[in-house]
Every structure is written in structure tokens, then in C-alpha cells.
Design a protein around this motif. Structure first.
Motif, PDB file in Angstrom:
ATOM      1  N   GLY A 271      12.911   3.544  -2.603  1.00  0.00           N
ATOM      2  CA  GLY A 271      12.032   2.348  -2.803  1.00  0.00           C
ATOM      3  C   GLY A 271      11.136   2.732  -4.142  1.00  0.00           C
ATOM      4  O   GLY A 271      10.962   3.947  -4.606  1.00  0.00           O
ATOM      5  N   PRO A 272      10.300   1.890  -4.625  1.00  0.00           N
ATOM      6  CA  PRO A 272       9.369   2.198  -5.671  1.00  0.00           C
ATOM      7  C   PRO A 272       8.373   3.121  -5.395  1.00  0.00           C
ATOM      8  O   PRO A 272       8.191   3.186  -4.159  1.00  0.00           O
ATOM      9  N   LEU A 273       7.734   3.769  -6.422  1.00  0.00           N
ATOM     10  CA  LEU A 273       6.354   4.483  -5.936  1.00  0.00           C
ATOM     11  C   LEU A 273       5.232   3.642  -5.668  1.00  0.00           C
ATOM     12  O   LEU A 273       5.065   2.379  -6.312  1.00  0.00           O
ATOM     13  N   ILE A 274       4.370   3.780  -4.712  1.00  0.00           N
ATOM     14  CA  ILE A 274       3.297   3.204  -4.404  1.00  0.00           C
ATOM     15  C   ILE A 274       2.313   3.495  -5.542  1.00  0.00           C
ATOM     16  O   ILE A 274       2.259   4.176  -6.537  1.00  0.00           O
ATOM     17  N   TRP A 275       1.329   2.510  -5.719  1.00  0.00           N
ATOM     18  CA  TRP A 275       0.338   2.704  -6.854  1.00  0.00           C
ATOM     19  C   TRP A 275      -0.458   4.249  -7.039  1.00  0.00           C
ATOM     20  O   TRP A 275      -0.588   4.803  -8.127  1.00  0.00           O
ATOM     21  N   GLY A 276      -0.747   4.716  -5.994  1.00  0.00           N
ATOM     22  CA  GLY A 276      -1.285   6.172  -5.904  1.00  0.00           C
ATOM     23  C   GLY A 276      -0.187   7.065  -6.302  1.00  0.00           C
ATOM     24  O   GLY A 276      -0.716   8.116  -6.999  1.00  0.00           O
ATOM     25  N   GLN A 277       0.702   6.981  -5.687  1.00  0.00           N
ATOM     26  CA  GLN A 277       1.925   7.953  -6.461  1.00  0.00           C
ATOM     27  C   GLN A 277       2.004   7.746  -7.892  1.00  0.00           C
ATOM     28  O   GLN A 277       2.231   9.028  -8.564  1.00  0.00           O
ATOM     29  N   ILE A 278       2.157   6.510  -8.374  1.00  0.00           N
ATOM     30  CA  ILE A 278       2.387   6.410  -9.811  1.00  0.00           C
ATOM     31  C   ILE A 278       1.343   7.327 -10.603  1.00  0.00           C
ATOM     32  O   ILE A 278       1.632   7.640 -11.565  1.00  0.00           O
ATOM     33  N   ALA A 279      -0.131   7.021 -10.069  1.00  0.00           N
ATOM     34  CA  ALA A 279      -1.116   7.601 -10.700  1.00  0.00           C
ATOM     35  C   ALA A 279      -0.904   9.086 -10.941  1.00  0.00           C
ATOM     36  O   ALA A 279      -1.218   9.710 -11.941  1.00  0.00           O
ATOM     37  N   ILE A 280      -0.403   9.881  -9.973  1.00  0.00           N
ATOM     38  CA  ILE A 280      -0.142  11.259  -9.869  1.00  0.00           C
ATOM     39  C   ILE A 280       1.155  11.505 -10.691  1.00  0.00           C
ATOM     40  O   ILE A 280       1.246  12.394 -11.583  1.00  0.00           O
ATOM     41  N   TRP A 281       1.975  10.689 -10.410  1.00  0.00           N
ATOM     42  CA  TRP A 281       3.468  10.727 -11.442  1.00  0.00           C
ATOM     43  C   TRP A 281       3.000  10.830 -13.057  1.00  0.00           C
ATOM     44  O   TRP A 281       3.557  11.710 -13.636  1.00  0.00           O
ATOM     45  N   ASP A 282       2.120   9.962 -13.215  1.00  0.00           N
ATOM     46  CA  ASP A 282       2.087   9.754 -14.714  1.00  0.00           C
ATOM     47  C   ASP A 282       1.300  10.977 -15.275  1.00  0.00           C
ATOM     48  O   ASP A 282       1.311  11.338 -16.385  1.00  0.00           O
ATOM     49  N   VAL A 283       0.351  11.685 -14.414  1.00  0.00           N
ATOM     50  CA  VAL A 283      -0.281  12.903 -14.853  1.00  0.00           C
ATOM     51  C   VAL A 283       0.687  14.009 -14.941  1.00  0.00           C
ATOM     52  O   VAL A 283       0.342  14.930 -15.748  1.00  0.00           O
ATOM     53  N   ILE A 284       1.459  14.146 -13.903  1.00  0.00           N
ATOM     54  CA  ILE A 284       2.396  15.174 -13.872  1.00  0.00           C
ATOM     55  C   ILE A 284       3.140  15.071 -15.167  1.00  0.00           C
ATOM     56  O   ILE A 284       3.706  16.059 -15.896  1.00  0.00           O
ATOM     57  N   SER A 285       3.836  13.808 -15.636  1.00  0.00           N
ATOM     58  CA  SER A 285       4.599  13.502 -16.634  1.00  0.00           C
ATOM     59  C   SER A 285       3.635  14.147 -17.868  1.00  0.00           C
ATOM     60  O   SER A 285       4.518  14.550 -19.071  1.00  0.00           O
ATOM     61  N   TRP A 286       2.518  13.770 -18.043  1.00  0.00           N
ATOM     62  CA  TRP A 286       1.765  14.121 -19.284  1.00  0.00           C
ATOM     63  C   TRP A 286       1.437  15.716 -19.414  1.00  0.00           C
ATOM     64  O   TRP A 286       1.436  16.367 -20.512  1.00  0.00           O
TER      65      TRP A 286
ATOM     66  N   GLU B 295       6.497   1.673   3.473  1.00  0.00           N
ATOM     67  CA  GLU B 295       5.486   0.525   4.085  1.00  0.00           C
ATOM     68  C   GLU B 295       4.372  -0.005   3.318  1.00  0.00           C
ATOM     69  O   GLU B 295       4.125  -0.924   3.089  1.00  0.00           O
ATOM     70  N   ARG B 296       3.675   0.930   2.783  1.00  0.00           N
ATOM     71  CA  ARG B 296       2.821   0.660   1.704  1.00  0.00           C
ATOM     72  C   ARG B 296       3.047   0.110   0.470  1.00  0.00           C
ATOM     73  O   ARG B 296       2.602  -1.074  -0.023  1.00  0.00           O
ATOM     74  N   ALA B 297       4.263   0.323   0.144  1.00  0.00           N
ATOM     75  CA  ALA B 297       5.131  -0.084  -1.052  1.00  0.00           C
ATOM     76  C   ALA B 297       5.440  -1.568  -0.823  1.00  0.00           C
ATOM     77  O   ALA B 297       5.294  -2.576  -1.888  1.00  0.00           O
ATOM     78  N   GLU B 298       5.743  -1.964   0.278  1.00  0.00           N
ATOM     79  CA  GLU B 298       5.850  -3.468   0.869  1.00  0.00           C
ATOM     80  C   GLU B 298       4.685  -4.329   0.769  1.00  0.00           C
ATOM     81  O   GLU B 298       4.595  -5.313   0.269  1.00  0.00           O
ATOM     82  N   TYR B 299       3.524  -3.549   1.085  1.00  0.00           N
ATOM     83  CA  TYR B 299       2.291  -4.289   1.148  1.00  0.00           C
ATOM     84  C   TYR B 299       1.953  -4.425  -0.237  1.00  0.00           C
ATOM     85  O   TYR B 299       1.232  -5.737  -0.694  1.00  0.00           O
ATOM     86  N   GLU B 300       2.091  -3.769  -1.278  1.00  0.00           N
ATOM     87  CA  GLU B 300       1.675  -3.754  -2.582  1.00  0.00           C
ATOM     88  C   GLU B 300       2.395  -4.899  -3.530  1.00  0.00           C
ATOM     89  O   GLU B 300       2.152  -5.540  -4.504  1.00  0.00           O
ATOM     90  N   ALA B 301       3.689  -5.182  -2.849  1.00  0.00           N
ATOM     91  CA  ALA B 301       4.313  -6.299  -3.506  1.00  0.00           C
ATOM     92  C   ALA B 301       4.021  -7.679  -2.994  1.00  0.00           C
ATOM     93  O   ALA B 301       4.530  -8.757  -3.288  1.00  0.00           O
ATOM     94  N   SER B 302       3.074  -7.692  -1.984  1.00  0.00           N
ATOM     95  CA  SER B 302       2.763  -9.013  -1.208  1.00  0.00           C
ATOM     96  C   SER B 302       1.666  -9.670  -1.929  1.00  0.00           C
ATOM     97  O   SER B 302       1.222  -9.304  -2.985  1.00  0.00           O
TER      98      SER B 302
END
Length: 490
Positions: free
Chosen positions: A48-63, A212-219
């Protein structure tokens, strides 16, 4: 420094993947070592997609530059007497099976980053028999390499484990844990669960899992909360002081100096004022930092980004995953006692927390648009990160207890040390980045500053002033006007 065999082997790959972890060269070990392969098996798997908190860390790692491992945490878990190696392995297996983030791969796809939760697999634990050697010596020998080897998130699970033993007696687990798996709050969940498991206790069902959190963030509910948060940020970004938003360096390369204060006196003063105000000790330190940022820059307010874990829902309270978001903190300088100012700072922080659930890439896009309308280049924020693995529940204000907590404060001041160095690494998007690491027997506060932002002063001056302000207040000057303090430190 010795490299560890098998560090890359804490991995799990889908059946269709034929790639192998990169080999790691090691020198002769200082202790006898062997590997134990530990199998995990659970019916929870999926993508599934990353949750918002995971994206925040992923973007730092990518940087971060290639090979950077600064988002790994090296931690030690002592093993109580009377426990066997099998007890330790069973506890580890239970943790990995309970928490999906500990067996999740992350990679970038055509439609953005996604996660793959591995249901079954195995990983190697490197075991070192130190005999009659000292645990501290083994940690010093093995720890740096355990921490410093970066994870390949599309191949390696975000956790590495070394077990120290003496004969058949387990002594300590040494772990390198990636920020892609945990934040400070959820690291504490995992550590506490390990302690309970190794003590033979039974755990309640785990908290919400990331998918499960990713499902909530799409709600619809989450999208409505996100819209309110983005509107809150947009309003403040349109009027916040430009110097607390705009990059200082312009087109130049980053140029940072860092300083660290290690101060028992600062810790005592902060806790005393927290008792006096009935707020968390971290909020006291944050308020002092805000007041000094305003004074140093000549602004009549302070605006900071706080790094927070947005665990507002009961289900997410026990979720193990990176849940980091930025909260916007803004406070004006008023003519009031410092204690009232600190109380307002605590309430301003809560307002920021309430507006901190959003897709981080949407936020940065919005901030860039607002900054463009103002004719400024963003990416030069003031950050305050309370990175302690602890939380407190403040009681009602208690002046008598506050006075008692400050007894002996003056005697502690000579024990303060402040060190400063130029930094090859730089915090992302910051002119000013403060990390609070400890607030127990001592305060350990680290500060990165883009050179010129606090000119003509630097980060060491700033940290000494934080101590001076709070120790004086705790010693009986807490009724001093914030306006007078602002003028004194300007």
C-alpha cells in the motif's frame, strides 16, 4: 573499526526478487561470533501507499547523501539474569510478528513510494560470546558499524540485531533501528514490550498497523482534518516573520555551526519552572528558545516548526511506525511575567499539534506557493525537536515544590559544558535546528545554526543564554517582565 558479518542479512525479499544484499567485509572479530537465523511467520502481509508520517521520513532519507545513516538509532537492551537465549529469541520473534513496520520494505514506484509488509521470512542475529569481557568494550567495538551501515529499504528490513552472550547466558541486545520503522514514541513501545516479554508477561493486542492507518488517511474524516491543517499553516505562513521562513544561504552551499550544552543546572531549572507553571518540562525549554529566537532576530514574535507524533486517535496511540509531522508553533512577545509566557507557549504548542495531520508534500507545496507570493525563498525554518524517549503528565502548579526542586541550583552551574564545531552535515530546510536529547540528571541540548542567522552571535552563545535565562528564573526571578528579558537578550 570492525565491520559485522551478517548485518545486511536482516532482510526479507518477495519470492520474485532474486537480488541479494551487498556483501559486507569484516576484519577479524574481537569476540567469538556466530549467527542465529530466526524465523517469523504471520498472516499479516500486503502492499500500500506510505502513511503521511512515513512519507515525511522517506523524503528526508531521499534528501540525505548516499551512505548516510544518521536516521538510524543505536540502542541497548539489557537482558535480566535468569533468562535464556531462547527466551530472547522468542521475545524478538514476537515483536517482529506484532509490528508490521519492523518487517516492511519501502521503495519508490511510478506512482510514488509504497510499502510492502512481509508476512513470513527469517533474519540473522549475530551472536558474540564475550566470555569474561566487559559489555561496554563489546558495545564500543561493535556499535559504530552496526549503526553506520545504511539500510537498503527495498531489500533490508529496518532493524539489525546483535546479541552479546557469555557462554550460554544472554547479556545484552544491541540494535540498530531505522527511523523508517519507528519514531521516538513507538521506539519506547517496542522497548517496553520487549521488557515485558522477557519478564514472561502477556501483551494486549498491538495497536493500529501502518496499512490500516493508510486506509484512514484516505477517508473523508482524515481529508477534512488535513484541509483544516493546511488552512491553518497557510494563514500563518502568509504573515510570519520572513527571517523565520526564508533560507539564509540563498544560492550558497549550507554553512552550519553546531553547539551542545550539557548542563545539570539547566535541567534542574527547567523542571522547577515546569512544576511552577504546571506544564511539561520540554514546553519550558521550548518557550525559552522561542523567546531568545525573537530577541536574537529582533522580531516581536517567534515561529518554529516542532517535530511531533500525531497520535490523537486511540487506535494510533500504540502504533509502531514513524508518525512524525511538523507542527507550527507561533508566539508573540507580550508584557507579562515569564511564567505566564511559558503557559501561553504550552497552549500555542497544543494549537499547533491540533493542526499537524496532513500529507507533507501537500504542505511543502502550499508553503512554496505562499512564499512565492511574498517574494521570499522558503526552506529556512527554526525547528525545535523534543527527541527524548519520554513523556510526562504535568500536575497542577506547585510553587513550594518548584522552590524545593531548585535547591542547590547555583552549585550545579560550574558543571556546565558547552562545545561548538563546524558541521559537515546539515539539517534539512533549517536556519536553526534544536534537538533536546535529555532532561533528567542533565539537560542535553544540541543546536545547529546556519552561519549568519544569529549574527554576530552563534549557537554556543544562544545555548548559554538559554541556561542563563532559565536558571535565573528558577532561582526567583520568574516574575521578571518578558519585555525586559527580551531587551536584555536582544
Amino acid at each position: 573499526m570492525q565491520l559485522l558479518k551478517g548485518l545486511a542479512s536482516f532482510s526479507a525479499r518477495p519470492a520474485s526478487c532474486s537480488c541479494s544484499p551487498p556483501p559486507i567485509v569484516r576484519m577479524e572479530p574481537m569476540f567469538r561470533a556466530h549467527d542465529i537465523s530466526l524465523r517469523f511467520d504471520t498472516d499479516r502481509a500486503g502492499t500500500g501507499p506510505l502513511i503521511w508520517g512515513q512519507i515525511a521520513i522517506w523524503d528526508v532519507i531521499s534528501w540525505l547523501p548516499p551512505g548516510d545513516a544518521s536516521l538510524n538509532a543505536l540502542v541497548e537492551w539489557p537482558i535480566p539474569d535468569g533468562r535464556s537465549i531462547d527466551d530472547v529469541l522468542t521475545a524478538l520473534r514476537t515483536l517482529v510478528e506484532r509490528h508490521d513496520s519492523l518487517r516492511t520494505l519501502v521503495s519508490e514506484g511510478a506512482d510514488g513510494p509504497h510499502q510492502q509488509v512481509i508476512g513470513s521470512g527469517s533474519f540473522d542475529i549475530e551472536v558474540h560470546d564475550i566470555g569474561a569481557g566487559l559489555i561496554a568494550d563489546a558495545v564500543a567495538e561493535l556499535g559504530p558499524d552496526l549503526h553506520d551501515i545504511p539500510f537498503d529499504y527495498g531489500i533490508h528490513l529496518p532493524l539489525r540485531v546483535v546479541m552479546l552472550i557469555s557462554g550460554d547466558k544472554p547479556l545484552l541486545l544491541l540494535l540498530s533501528v531505522s527511523h523508517m520503522a519507528v519514531d521516538g514514541w513507538s521506539y519506547k513501545i517496542v522497548q517496553t514490550e520487549f521488557e515485558r516479554l522477557i519478564a514472561g508477561e502477556t501483551l494486549d493486542p498491538p495497536g493500529q498497523q501502518p496499512l490500516e492507518r493508510a486506509e484512514y488517511e484516505a477517508s473523508a474524516q482524515a481529508i477534512a482534518r488535513e484541509a483544516k491543517a493546511l488552512a491553518f499553516w497557510a494563514g500563518h505562513m502568509a504573515t510570519a516573520p520572513a527571517c523565520m521562513i526564508a533560507t539564509k544561504r540563498g544560492v550558497n552551499d549550507p554553512d552550519f555551526t553546531s553547539a551542545t550544552i550539557d548542563s545539570p543546572a539547566l535541567s534542574v531549572a527547567t523542571r522547577s519552572l515546569a512544576i511552577r507553571c504546571g506544564i511539561d518540562a520540554g514546553a519550558v525549554l521550548q518557550g525559552a528558545v522561542a523567546l531568545l529566537i525573537a530577541a536574537y532576530t529582533g522580531e516581536r514574535e517567534a515561529v518554529m516548526r516542532k517535530i511531533v507524533a500525531t497520535r490523537f486517535q486511540p487506535g494510533s496511540r500504540l502504533m509502531v511506525a514513524p508518525f512524525n509531522q511538523n507542527a507550527l508553533f507561533r508566539i508573540d512577545i507580550a508584557d507579562e511575567p515569564l511564567t505566564e509566557f511559558l503557559g501561553r507557549c504550552a497552549r500555542a504548542a497544543m494549537l499547533g499539534y491540533w493542526h499537524s495531520e496532513y500529507h507533507p508534500r501537500k504542505l511543502e507545496s502550499m508553503v512554496a506557493d505562499v512564499a512565492s507570493e511574498r517574494g521570499i525563498t522558503p526552506d529556512g525554518y527554526c525547528f525545535f525537536n523534543d527527541a527524548r524517549f519520554a513523556a510526562s503528565n504535568p500536575a497542577a502548579p506547585d510553587p513550594a515544590a518548584a522552590d524545593a526542586a531548585a535547591v542547590g541550583l547555583a552549585d550545579l552551574l560550574p558543571r556546565t559544558t558547552v562545545t561548538e564545531e563546524r558541521m559537515p552535515k546539515t539539517p534539512k530546510g533549517a536556519n536553526f535546528f534544536a534537538d533536546l536529547f535529555e532532561l533528567g540528571d542533565r539537560a542535553l541540548l544540541h543546536l545547529y545554526v546556519e552561519n549568519g542567522f544569529l549574527a554576530p552571535r552563534g549557537p554556543a552563545d544562544f545555548l548559554r543564554d538559554v541556561e542563563r535565562l532559565l536558571t535565573r528564573a528558577a532561582a526567583g526571578e520568574e516574575s521578571a517582565s518578558v519585555h525586559k528579558l527580551y531587551a536584555e537578550f536582544s
